[in-house]
Design a protein around this motif. Structure first.
Motif, PDB file in Angstrom:
ATOM      1  N   ALA A  51     -24.037 -21.328  26.745  1.00 27.56           N
ATOM      2  CA  ALA A  51     -23.914 -19.957  26.279  1.00 27.56           C
ATOM      3  C   ALA A  51     -23.525 -19.904  24.815  1.00 27.56           C
ATOM      4  O   ALA A  51     -24.092 -19.157  24.026  1.00 27.56           O
ATOM      5  N   ASN A  55     -25.709 -18.436  21.723  1.00 31.11           N
ATOM      6  CA  ASN A  55     -25.197 -17.311  20.957  1.00 31.11           C
ATOM      7  C   ASN A  55     -25.015 -17.658  19.489  1.00 31.11           C
ATOM      8  O   ASN A  55     -25.444 -16.944  18.602  1.00 31.11           O
ATOM      9  N   GLU A 141     -23.752 -15.471  27.442  1.00 31.82           N
ATOM     10  CA  GLU A 141     -22.680 -15.924  26.562  1.00 31.82           C
ATOM     11  C   GLU A 141     -21.362 -15.258  26.923  1.00 31.82           C
ATOM     12  O   GLU A 141     -20.311 -15.904  26.982  1.00 31.82           O
TER      13      GLU A 141
END
Length: 497
Positions: A51, A55, A141
């Motif tokens: 995640a 991101n 995320e």
């Protein structure tokens, strides 16, 4: 995994409906039920490392995008690489993250203060392919950071804006299930087992896995797919498809070379790749060109926002006896946002918002499309080295033609050479034509494109213009070369103009 999209929609709708029946206060990371659902759903892939990598590598235009990603993203990328090698898709870390959001927060703080390690080559920043995918990765995320409330809110907004995005619906259903209090979180083992074995769930799993894999395993910065040795600036964009990642990469071309500007999730043939015969439900592998753009008003809804046919079978395909036709890059029906990774009859299928972006970029006859099982990305020096080797053959062919030496010129042509025309022209006729056309003249070759394709044989597609000294106009050629016994030989040519 080529099951009907109707099954996917019914499965997701059922999961979401059942999840909404639970009307308890939100309990972040609540109990065994969420862990069980995660084991059966797309959120099993939302590890903190994956995640954070997705991101911080650039889903939005932040400072971390410009610097190639944050230190936390680099740590996440290393974790993701280990998961990929083990083939476990991060299930172990998912169970750990369900136990304690505090540990995740501590890990985030530690990674933020940990000194960065020097790497030989940084990864290309994540390009924001389309809002829907970027928003889905944002949900992953937030969940990976333990921010379940925020993740639920983002997922709710996403499915509201894109109600036909089945994977987003599934993630939303999982987050709704997180509302079940621990006292009610006894997992239904039999039900979970049925979910895991459902073909539509398997497809959604694979779609999620491939999206995340492509977003955390970025091409090295400053590299291009190995097929693009050099590309004329007359071709403003180039397309490369990596079937193993269900990804289409869009590269912009300028006098500084090719640069990756966007990439998108795609689907390929039900039976995979390497098309050889009509109806085999495979996507062809090779180097092609966009031949036209079909108006969506002239197509069935099945093709979505439009279609871009490519020139399959190309001369190299025909040489090897491959059959079939009608290979397009096209969109999805209105009720679908995306299709499963292996879902088409051989075409490359994109979400309609992505295809609309592509439609604004392509040039008919000038935009190359590479379709590969797995793309290999190379740096500029390696591409230049390969270009030099082949360019020497083009120069020798040009010099032999200008010298009027028919025997020397003939060495560059295979016996079965043909020039494309209404009536195919053989090698002997072409030799006479070339000697008459060019003998004793000085010619300038310009706007060169060399596209390299290597499988069981080594081929090159060369496109260039030529202008004789004292003239304003000349021919534009596209030649297909085959390397035999270390020497390049011509087997097909098209005069484009």
């Amino acid at each position: 995994m080529a099951h009907s999209q109707g099954k996917r929609r019914r499965l997701v709708a059922d999961i979401v409906r059942r999840s909404r029946l639970q009307n308890f206060p939100l309990q972040p990371r609540s109990g065994k039920l969420l862990a069980a659902l995660m084991a059966a759903s797309a959120l099993m892939l939302a590890t903190p490392g994956a995640a954070l990598a997705a991101n911080n590598s650039g889903t939005s235009k932040t400072a971390s995008t410009k610097t190639g990603g944050s230190k936390a993203a680099k740590a996440g990328s290393r974790a993701s690489a280990k998961e990929t090698k083990s083939g476990k898709a991060g299930t172990g870390k998912t169970q750990l993250q369900a136990k304690s959001s505090k540990r995740t927060a501590v890990a985030d703080n530690q990674s933020a203060t940990r000194p960065a390690r020097k790497t030989a080559r940084t990864a290309a920043p994540l390009q924001e392919a389309n809002g829907a995918e970027a928003r889905l990765i944002g949900v992953y995320e937030l969940f990976g950071r333990g921010k379940t409330r925020e993740a639920l809110a983002k997922a709710r907004d996403l499915v509201r804006d894109h109600p036909n995005f089945q994977l987003a619906q599934l993630v939303y259903g999982d987050l709704l299930a997180a509302q079940v209090p621990p006292s009610n979180a006894m997992p239904d083992s039999a039900g979970i087992a049925r979910l895991r074995g459902n073909p539509a769930m398997v497809e959604l799993h694979e779609e999620s896995r491939r999206r995340l894999q492509a977003l955390r395993e970025r091409p090295p910065a400053g590299t291009v797919p190995s097929q693009f040795l050099t590309l004329s600036t007359r071709s403003r964009f180039a397309i490369a498809v990596d079937a193993s990642r269900s990804r289409l990469y869009l590269l912009e071309n300028s006098d500084k070379g090719l640069k990756l500007v966007a990439d998108y999730y795609i689907s390929v043939g039900k039976a995979g790749t390497d098309k050889s015969i009509e109806g085999d439900a495979r996507t062809p592998l090779g180097v092609y060109y966009i031949t036209s753009s079909l108006d969506p008003r002239s197509l069935k809804d099945f093709y979505g926002a439009g279609a871009l046919p490519i020139n399959y079978p190309n001369p190299y395909d025909l040489r090897r006896g491959k059959t079939g036709s009608g290979i397009w890059l096209h969109g999805t029906p209105p009720q679908q946002f995306a299709r499963a990774p292996l879902a088409s009859d051989g075409c490359v299928v994109m979400a309609n918002p992505d295809l609309k972006q592509l439609l604004r970029k392509v040039q008919i006859g000038a935009t190359p499309v590479v379709t590969a099982r797995s793309l290999q990305w190379i740096a500029a020096p390696q591409a230049e080295k390969e270009t030099k080797k082949f360019a020497d053959s083009i120069t020798a062919w040009k010099d032999a033609r200008a010298s009027g030496n028919e025997a020397q010129l003939k060495k560059f042509y295979l016996p079965d050479f043909q020039r494309a025309s209404r009536k195919p022209v053989d090698a002997n006729s072409v030799l006479r034509d070339e000697l008459t056309y060019a003998q004793g003249k000085r010619v300038q070759i310009k706007d060169t494109s060399y596209l390299h394709w290597r499988d069981t044989e080594d081929t090159m597609i060369a496109t260039f213009g030529e202008v004789f000294e004292g003239e304003k106009n000349g021919r534009t050629r596209r030649q297909y070369w085959l390397r035999q016994a270390g020497e390049w030989k011509l087997f097909h040519e098209e005069i484009l103009g």
